[in-house]
Design an enzyme around this catalytic site. Structure first.
Site, short mmCIF file in Angstrom:
data_model
loop_
_atom_site.label_atom_id
_atom_site.label_comp_id
_atom_site.label_asym_id
_atom_site.label_seq_id
_atom_site.Cartn_x
_atom_site.Cartn_y
_atom_site.Cartn_z
N ALA A 188 89.67 43.46 50.09
CA ALA A 188 89.15 44.81 50.36
C ALA A 188 90.06 45.86 49.72
CB ALA A 188 89.01 45.05 51.86
N ILE A 191 88.95 47.29 43.90
CA ILE A 191 87.84 46.64 43.18
C ILE A 191 86.84 46.05 44.17
CG2 ILE A 191 87.26 44.76 41.58
CD1 ILE A 191 89.93 45.38 40.13
N VAL A 245 90.95 33.50 53.62
CA VAL A 245 89.98 32.47 53.24
C VAL A 245 90.70 31.14 53.06
CG1 VAL A 245 88.36 31.74 51.44
CG2 VAL A 245 88.37 34.11 52.26
N HIS A 452 84.15 80.18 45.35
CA HIS A 452 83.39 79.94 46.57
C HIS A 452 81.91 79.89 46.24
CE1 HIS A 452 82.15 80.10 50.75
NE2 HIS A 452 81.26 81.01 50.39
C1 FAD Z 1 86.14 46.39 38.23
C2 FAD Z 1 87.31 47.24 37.80
C3 FAD Z 1 87.27 48.61 37.98
C4 FAD Z 1 88.33 49.40 37.59
N1 FAD Z 1 88.24 50.74 37.78
C5 FAD Z 1 89.25 51.53 37.41
C6 FAD Z 1 89.15 52.94 37.55
O1 FAD Z 1 88.15 53.46 38.03
N2 FAD Z 1 90.20 53.69 37.14
C7 FAD Z 1 91.34 53.13 36.61
O2 FAD Z 1 92.27 53.87 36.28
N3 FAD Z 1 91.45 51.80 36.46
C8 FAD Z 1 90.44 50.99 36.84
N4 FAD Z 1 90.54 49.64 36.64
C9 FAD Z 1 91.78 49.11 36.04
C10 FAD Z 1 91.76 49.29 34.50
O3 FAD Z 1 90.64 48.64 33.98
C11 FAD Z 1 93.05 48.75 33.91
O4 FAD Z 1 94.16 49.33 34.53
C12 FAD Z 1 93.10 49.05 32.41
O5 FAD Z 1 92.00 48.49 31.73
C13 FAD Z 1 94.39 48.53 31.80
O6 FAD Z 1 94.41 48.86 30.46
P1 FAD Z 1 95.24 48.00 29.40
O7 FAD Z 1 95.04 48.70 28.09
O8 FAD Z 1 96.59 47.77 29.89
O9 FAD Z 1 94.54 46.55 29.35
P2 FAD Z 1 93.05 46.03 29.26
O10 FAD Z 1 92.06 47.08 29.49
O11 FAD Z 1 92.99 44.83 30.12
O12 FAD Z 1 92.90 45.60 27.73
C14 FAD Z 1 93.65 44.58 27.17
C15 FAD Z 1 92.95 44.06 25.93
O13 FAD Z 1 93.84 43.18 25.25
C16 FAD Z 1 93.12 42.03 24.80
N5 FAD Z 1 94.08 40.94 24.62
C17 FAD Z 1 94.75 40.24 25.56
N6 FAD Z 1 95.58 39.35 24.98
C18 FAD Z 1 95.42 39.49 23.65
C19 FAD Z 1 95.99 38.87 22.49
N7 FAD Z 1 96.95 37.93 22.60
N8 FAD Z 1 95.56 39.27 21.27
C20 FAD Z 1 94.63 40.24 21.13
N9 FAD Z 1 94.06 40.86 22.18
C21 FAD Z 1 94.46 40.50 23.41
C22 FAD Z 1 92.12 41.81 25.92
O14 FAD Z 1 91.04 41.01 25.47
C23 FAD Z 1 91.70 43.25 26.23
O15 FAD Z 1 90.65 43.65 25.38
C24 FAD Z 1 89.48 48.81 37.00
C25 FAD Z 1 89.53 47.44 36.80
C26 FAD Z 1 88.46 46.66 37.18
C27 FAD Z 1 88.54 45.18 36.95
#
Ligand code: FAD
Length: 473
Positions: A188, A191, A245, A452
């Protein structure tokens, strides 16, 4: 194709794509490598956030909120609708359209900024002549600087292995083609609450099983209590805290979930199960061991406050490093890393300035310290609440519930924390973030004229209340 770059960014999520754009803007020859493929098997930039996270979840939250409002809230406006229906296929297609538009937009931004984009999994091989060597499938490139932005993936639960047919992770939960009759969500947290809300509003009977005894332990207690009450009573979520769980068994089409709750072993039958028990950093296959990149005890790449790793010219940002797993945190770190590579002196990111939002109904948002944290730290504070039931705009919207809490330093009146549960908290929190970032006082908030009627008047009222000058309370 050129094979030598000033910067190679690994990952094109919000951290990586922003880092690449900023680096290119600063005149650096930039490559961005990303491995993500969408459901159709096509490369899609934007990472978790755009493809299976922030954006698609908000699209479905909006669709489901509209449907729920039509059924439950519109009648009081005199708007009648008999037996409204929802076309889930169309709703999911709308979500996909939004995702495609935004991910396609990143492709265009890359082209506009002269960024080379490569699809594939990057592995770091080592460093020769001050150039980091990278393999991408059979291809070989090198770059003087590396920004690792490989993000995170869902944490797995051995008792509930995800197949994205009946046991779902976030990607599966955002792509369901019909409304499950009985849905169980393990976790909870942010996500779990958002995804549970989507399917509840569309008609599922939703039970959330949360192992922790407290609801949203990171939030201010008063806000968490109000939010829980509303999510149970208004949204209709069944939230079981302290429910661990034990195992999940498939019986035909059904899932039998056994969990431990209040010293008893209990069972729940569901048609679908969402596993939302947190996320783990993505470092597998990156070659970290081979090159000696330091990883901490939790699997995150170790970085200092400026996102520098233990290796020269390698930065790491976003979900793959310590700190809140939030897209805007990843983006800010992307800018921070790119600007340092371009030779700029930048201040570290202050985590206390990062706003948090949960897009449930009501929305929950906060920035800065909670009342419990201030008490624990022995900081003397003043507190004021503004109430949405007394706010004209909130009542006009039919969302007159919740509050804004403003916490300020008792000695110098500086804003220490602002906590909101109520309508559009996701938007209101940015005024709060501005106050914290610029070290404002509650007098600054009071001295700011708020339009307002607007929801933000509740924040103004909370600032007044912190000084015992509330006008409406
Ligand atoms: C359902 C859900 C809802 C969310 N809602 C929110 C929200 O409303 N607001 C918010 O701030 N955050 C939210 N988040 C969190 C947010 O998505 C993450 O914090 C954010 O995407 C992180 O960004 P990042 O660039 O670090 O990595 P990511 O977005 O995870 O991107 C990483 C990328 O690197 C690629 N990759 C990995 N390893 C390699 C490799 N070796 N070579 C090449 N590519 C690679 C992956 O395929 C991916 O495309 C949510 C997450 C989920 C799951």
């Amino acid at each position: 194709m050129d094979t030598e770059y000033d910067v190679a960014v690994i990952g094109a999520g919000p951290g990586g794509y922003i880092a690449a754009i900023r680096a290119a803007q600063l005149g650096l020859k930039t490559l961005c490598i990303d491995a993500f493929k969408n459901d159709e098997g096509n490369p899609s930039l934007g990472g978790t956030c755009l493809n299976v996270g922030c954006i698609p979840s908000k699209a479905l939250l909006q669709s489901s909120e509209n449907f729920h409002s039509l059924q439950h809230d519109f009648a009081e406006h005199g708007i009648q609708s008999t037996n409204p229906t929802i076309d889930i296929t169309k709703m999911i297609a709308r979500k996909k359209g939004i995702v495609d538009k935004l991910t396609g937009g990143i492709k265009l931004l890359f082209e506009k900024n002269g960024i080379t984009s490569l699809h594939g999994t990057a592995m770091l091989l080592g460093r020769e002549n001050n150039q980091w060597q990278i393999s991408i499938g059979g291809q070989h490139v090198c770059a003087r600087n590396i920004i690792i932005a490989t993000g995170s993936r869902p944490r797995e639960l051995a008792s509930a292995p995800v197949d994205n047919i009946s046991i779902l992770d976030n990607a599966g939960a955002l792509a369901l083609q019909s409304v499950p009759k009985r849905l169980c969500v393990i976790g909870a947290g942010v996500i779990g609450l958002e995804l549970g809300s989507v399917w509840k509003r569309l008609g599922s009977q939703v039970t959330l099983l949360e192992a922790m005894p407290d609801f949203l332990p990171a939030a201010d207690k008063r806000i968490a209590v109000e939010a829980k009450k509303s999510l149970i009573n208004k949204t209709g979520l069944d939230i079981q805290l302290g429910a661990a769980v034990e195992h999940v068994e498939r019986q035909g089409e059904e899932l039998i979930i056994t969990y431990h709750h209040q010293q008893e072993s209990k069972q729940l039958t569901a048609d679908k199960l969402i596993v939302a028990v947190g996320r783990v950093p993505n470092t597998e296959g990156l070659g970290t061991e081979k090159i000696g990149l330091e990883i901490d005890a939790h699997g995150f790449i170790t970085v200092d406050e400026l996102c520098k790793t233990n290796l020269p010219n390698i930065w790491a940002i976003g979900d793959v490093v310590r700190g809140p797993m939030l897209a805007h945190k990843a983006m800010e770190e992307g800018v921070l890393a790119a600007e340092q590579i371009a030779g700029q002196k930048v201040p570290p990111l202050l985590f206390n300035h990062i706003p948090w939002v949960i897009y449930t109904q009501p929305e929950i948002a906060w920035v800065g310290q909670t009342e419990e944290q201030l008490k624990k730290a022995g900081i003397k504070y003043k507190k004021g609440n503004g109430l949405f039931p007394a706010n004209g705009r909130a009542l006009a919207m039919g969302q007159g519930e919740g509050l804004v809490k403003v916490l300020t330093d008792a000695n110098n009146d500086r804003v220490l924390g602002i906590h909101i549960v109520g309508p559009m908290a996701s938007e209101l929190i940015n005024e709060a973030a501005l106050a914290i970032a610029f070290d404002a006082s509650s007098e600054d908030l009071i001295g700011t004229i708020h339009a307002h009627p607007s929801l933000s008047e509740t924040l103004h009222e909370a600032a007044l209340a912190a000084n015992k000058r509330a006008l409406h309370g």
